[in-house]
Design an enzyme around this catalytic site. Structure first.
Site, short mmCIF file in Angstrom:
data_model
loop_
_atom_site.label_atom_id
_atom_site.label_comp_id
_atom_site.label_asym_id
_atom_site.label_seq_id
_atom_site.Cartn_x
_atom_site.Cartn_y
_atom_site.Cartn_z
N ASP A 17 1.06 -3.52 3.71
CA ASP A 17 2.35 -4.02 3.81
C ASP A 17 3.44 -2.71 3.78
OD1 ASP A 17 1.14 -6.54 4.05
OD2 ASP A 17 1.38 -6.95 1.93
N GLU A 18 3.25 -1.79 4.23
CA GLU A 18 4.07 -0.72 3.84
C GLU A 18 5.08 -0.82 4.92
OE1 GLU A 18 0.96 -0.16 4.51
OE2 GLU A 18 -0.07 0.78 2.82
N LYS A 63 4.22 -1.29 8.47
CA LYS A 63 3.79 -0.48 9.95
C LYS A 63 4.24 -1.45 11.08
CE LYS A 63 -0.27 -1.73 7.80
NZ LYS A 63 0.28 -2.00 6.55
N ASN A 92 -6.33 -10.56 8.53
CA ASN A 92 -5.92 -10.23 7.05
C ASN A 92 -4.87 -9.56 7.14
OD1 ASN A 92 -7.37 -7.90 8.39
ND2 ASN A 92 -8.10 -7.57 6.08
N GLY A 95 -0.82 -8.55 8.33
CA GLY A 95 0.39 -9.36 8.66
C GLY A 95 1.36 -8.52 9.03
N HIS A 96 1.74 -8.39 10.51
CA HIS A 96 2.72 -7.08 10.62
C HIS A 96 3.88 -7.71 11.02
CE1 HIS A 96 -0.64 -3.88 11.12
NE2 HIS A 96 -0.66 -4.44 9.80
N THR A 120 -7.84 -12.60 1.70
CA THR A 120 -7.06 -13.50 2.25
C THR A 120 -7.61 -14.49 2.94
OG1 THR A 120 -7.37 -12.30 4.35
CG2 THR A 120 -5.69 -11.52 3.07
N GLN A 171 -3.84 -2.74 6.98
CA GLN A 171 -4.14 -2.79 5.51
C GLN A 171 -3.40 -1.16 4.96
OE1 GLN A 171 -7.15 -4.23 7.33
NE2 GLN A 171 -5.69 -5.78 7.02
N GLY A 198 1.59 -15.73 2.06
CA GLY A 198 2.74 -15.96 1.63
C GLY A 198 2.72 -15.84 -0.14
N LYS A 245 11.89 0.82 3.09
CA LYS A 245 12.47 0.07 1.83
C LYS A 245 13.17 0.80 0.99
CE LYS A 245 10.54 -4.14 1.87
NZ LYS A 245 9.63 -5.36 1.78
P1 GDP Z 1 2.90 -4.21 7.49
O1 GDP Z 1 1.98 -5.03 7.01
O2 GDP Z 1 2.77 -2.93 7.13
O3 GDP Z 1 3.35 -4.34 8.90
O4 GDP Z 1 4.06 -4.85 6.57
P2 GDP Z 1 4.59 -6.24 6.32
O5 GDP Z 1 5.40 -6.80 7.61
O6 GDP Z 1 3.46 -7.18 5.71
O7 GDP Z 1 5.60 -6.17 5.13
C1 GDP Z 1 6.80 -5.47 5.21
C2 GDP Z 1 8.02 -6.26 4.78
O8 GDP Z 1 9.08 -5.53 4.74
C3 GDP Z 1 8.30 -7.20 6.10
O9 GDP Z 1 8.78 -8.36 5.44
C4 GDP Z 1 9.43 -6.33 6.98
O10 GDP Z 1 10.28 -7.13 7.51
C5 GDP Z 1 10.13 -5.74 5.52
N1 GDP Z 1 10.82 -4.46 5.91
C6 GDP Z 1 10.37 -3.37 6.76
N2 GDP Z 1 10.97 -2.33 6.58
C7 GDP Z 1 11.91 -2.65 5.61
C8 GDP Z 1 13.12 -2.09 5.13
O11 GDP Z 1 13.28 -0.79 5.25
N3 GDP Z 1 13.76 -2.52 4.14
C9 GDP Z 1 13.54 -3.97 3.70
N4 GDP Z 1 14.28 -4.47 2.93
N5 GDP Z 1 12.83 -4.57 4.26
C10 GDP Z 1 11.71 -3.87 5.24
P1 IMO Z 2 -1.35 -5.31 6.46
O1 IMO Z 2 -2.04 -4.94 7.45
C1 IMO Z 2 -2.12 -6.27 2.07
C2 IMO Z 2 -5.99 -7.39 0.53
C3 IMO Z 2 -6.24 -8.93 0.01
C4 IMO Z 2 -7.27 -8.55 -0.87
C5 IMO Z 2 -7.97 -7.45 -0.09
C6 IMO Z 2 -9.38 -7.82 0.47
O2 IMO Z 2 -0.58 -6.61 6.67
O3 IMO Z 2 -1.11 -4.32 5.66
P2 IMO Z 2 -9.61 -9.51 2.89
O4 IMO Z 2 -8.98 -10.49 3.60
O5 IMO Z 2 -9.54 -8.06 3.89
O6 IMO Z 2 -10.85 -9.52 2.23
O7 IMO Z 2 -8.93 -8.99 1.40
O8 IMO Z 2 -7.11 -6.64 0.67
N1 IMO Z 2 -5.13 -7.34 1.98
C7 IMO Z 2 -3.98 -6.80 2.31
N2 IMO Z 2 -3.00 -6.77 1.57
N3 IMO Z 2 -1.60 -6.18 3.48
C8 IMO Z 2 -2.86 -6.50 4.27
O9 IMO Z 2 -2.63 -6.23 5.65
C9 IMO Z 2 -3.95 -6.78 3.64
N4 IMO Z 2 -5.24 -7.07 4.23
C10 IMO Z 2 -6.05 -7.55 3.12
O10 IMO Z 2 -5.11 -9.34 -0.41
O11 IMO Z 2 -6.89 -7.98 -2.08
MG MG Z 3 1.42 -6.98 6.06
#
Ligand code: GDP
Ligand code: IMO
Ligand code: MG
Length: 422
Positions: free
Chosen positions: A12-13, A15, A37, A39-40, A128, A221, A299, A328
């Site tokens: 969730d960085e 990506k 698993n 969510g981008h 997940t 991940q 969620g 962020k």
């Molecule tokens: P991913 O799994 O690495 O693609 O990241 P996620 O989508 O799960 O989580 C990143 C969250 O941070 C999402 O809700 C993005 O819309 C949000 N986001 C991404 N970059 C920034 C940023 O620079 N600032 C803020 N406030 N939110 C960001």
């Molecule tokens: P993205 O690509 C954050 C975590 C789960 C759990 C562990 C194992 O959006 O960054 P799994 O479903 O793979 O058996 O879960 O890994 N996890 C994630 N945490 N972002 C993800 O993907 C994740 N995919 C799995 O919360 O702790």
């Molecule tokens: Mg994510």
């Protein structure tokens, strides 16, 4: 060349956002591991979209998107994802290719995931529950089904065989389940997915490379969830590091170019497992609220804490990161002072900036240094020279410690909210 963009923390960085930003520079974007698993999140033109299995280059018309052999794919979630994209004019026949070797997540894999988690009691991984672990287990055990099997004449026979085995396994657990409806939905989705380009994607990728095209491998991940190098057993079941790209797409190591390592200016983790810099206090809650730190797939509230340099140094090393992307930065606006963990104190009192073998049973205490917060809003800042001095100092400090340049600083969820350096 194949460039890689992957997460250096626990996922969730951000990506999805950065792949979307970089995609116009690439002819191909490819997922190489993980599955639903992930969510981008992508935000542009006032729209927000979360992708789970489809690569984040899908909104760029000129970009070929590949779901590689290293991925585990759920046809049911795939169908929902495609239907959810119906408002965008996407030509899937032209822009989406799926490896026939991709492992298929079956309804019983999801049940097994849930049964195993339930059985773990208070040691739950916090999966997940998308069936990731059981599907990868079956792949390695040489039992699983691949996407190419779905179009074979004997698919039903193969399916029934593995289903029977899963039902025997489920019998060992006190776990109630319903399968009939889930199967109906699954078979419906199988018919749906057959209409897409199912290919030997190792050829698609290598032919693109031969034609001089650029490929971006999109990690899912994060490196601290890697099956080998993450905080085992609180990890996912795939190789989330750069090493996973070669096996997950079928490309040779010498084809790898830049490795973009992406991290938040702080840390989050969703699910269980060790998190040395976690803030179980008001500061952590403030980060969660300001950063809207809730899982894009489940969620669930994300656990929040300060940036962890020993962990980052470790994942930069594992991946051979050549450029960093800090996400962020805007979220830390709320703090006058920012802590950064520089070392861990081990139970014997010694300090280390390396990742110990075990941080699950052995507690490490983070040692912090304090930096000045930037207080200022970063809205509209596009040039690094216009950034607040305290943010410039934070970036300079991290570059010195991490010995890798920070190429981008992200200041908001939207595609446009980005400071590109140099
Ligand atoms: P991913 O799994 O690495 O693609 O990241 P996620 O989508 O799960 O989580 C990143 C969250 O941070 C999402 O809700 C993005 O819309 C949000 N986001 C991404 N970059 C920034 C940023 O620079 N600032 C803020 N406030 N939110 C960001
Ligand atoms: P993205 O690509 C954050 C975590 C789960 C759990 C562990 C194992 O959006 O960054 P799994 O479903 O793979 O058996 O879960 O890994 N996890 C994630 N945490 N972002 C993800 O993907 C994740 N995919 C799995 O919360 O702790
Ligand atoms: Mg994510």
């Amino acid at each position: 060349m194949v460039d890689i963009l992957l997460g250096l923390q626990w996922g969730d960085e951000g990506k999805g956002k950065i792949v979307d930003v970089l995609a116009p520079q690439y002819e191909v974007v490819a997922r190489f591991q993980g599955g639903p698993n992930a969510g981008h999140t992508l935000e542009f033109d006032g729209n927000k979209h979360v992708l789970h299995q489809i690569p984040s280059g899908i909104f760029r018309n000129d970009c070929t998107n590949i779901i590689g052999n290293g991925v585990v794919l759920d046809p049911v979630i795939f169908k929902k994802e495609i239907e959810g994209l119906s408002n965008y004019k996407i030509d899937f026949a032209k822009n989406l290719f799926i490896s026939k070797k991709t492992a298929v997540i079956l309804p019983t894999h999801r049940l097994l995931d849930a049964a195993y988690e339930q059985d773990k009691g208070d040691q739950k991984i916090g999966s997940t529950l998308k069936g990731i672990g059981p599907t990868y287990s079956d792949k390695v055990a040489r039992l699983g089904l691949r996407l190419g099997d779905l179009v074979a004449d004997n698919f039903r026979e193969k399916y029934e065989k593995i289903k029977a085995q899963h039902i025997r396994l489920l019998g060992f657990y006190e776990f109630e389940y319903e399968l009939e409806e889930a199967e109906e939905i699954f078979f419906n989705a199988v018919e749906f997915i057959k209409k897409f380009n199912l290919v030997d994607s190792e050829y698609t990728v290598n032919e693109a490379l031969k034609a001089g095209q650029k490929v971006l491998a999109e990690g899912a991940q994060g490196s601290l969830l890697d099956i080998d190098f993450g905080s085992y057993p609180y990890v996912t079941s795939s190789s989330t590091t750069a090493a996973g790209v070669c096996a997950g797409l079928g490309v040779a190591p010498r084809k790898i170019g830049e490795v973009f390592g992406i991290f938040k200016a702080y840390c989050t983790r969703v699910g269980s497992g060790p998190f040395p810099t976690e803030l179980e206090n008001e500061a952590g809650e403030k980060i969660r609220a300001e950063g809207r730190e809730f899982g894009a797939t489940t969620g669930r509230p994300r656990r929040c804490g300060w940036l962890d340099l020993p962990a980052l140094k470790y994942t930069i090393m594992l991946n051979g990161v050549t450029q960093l992307v800090m996400m962020k930065a805007d979220v830390l606006n709320i703090f006058d002072e920012i802590e950064v963990c520089t070392h861990y104190r081990l139970p014997d009192g010694s300090l280390t900036d390396q990742m110990p073998y075990d941080i699950v049973d052995m507690k490490v205490e983070p040692v912090y240094t304090t930096l000045k917060g930037w207080g200022d809003t970063l809205t509209g800042v596009r040039k690094f020279e216009n950034a607040p001095q305290a943010l410039k100092d934070y970036v300079a400090y991290l570059e010195k410690e991490l010995e890798v340049p920070i190429a981008f600083v992200s200041t908001g969820p939207d595609r446009e909210a980005l400071i590109m350096r140099g």
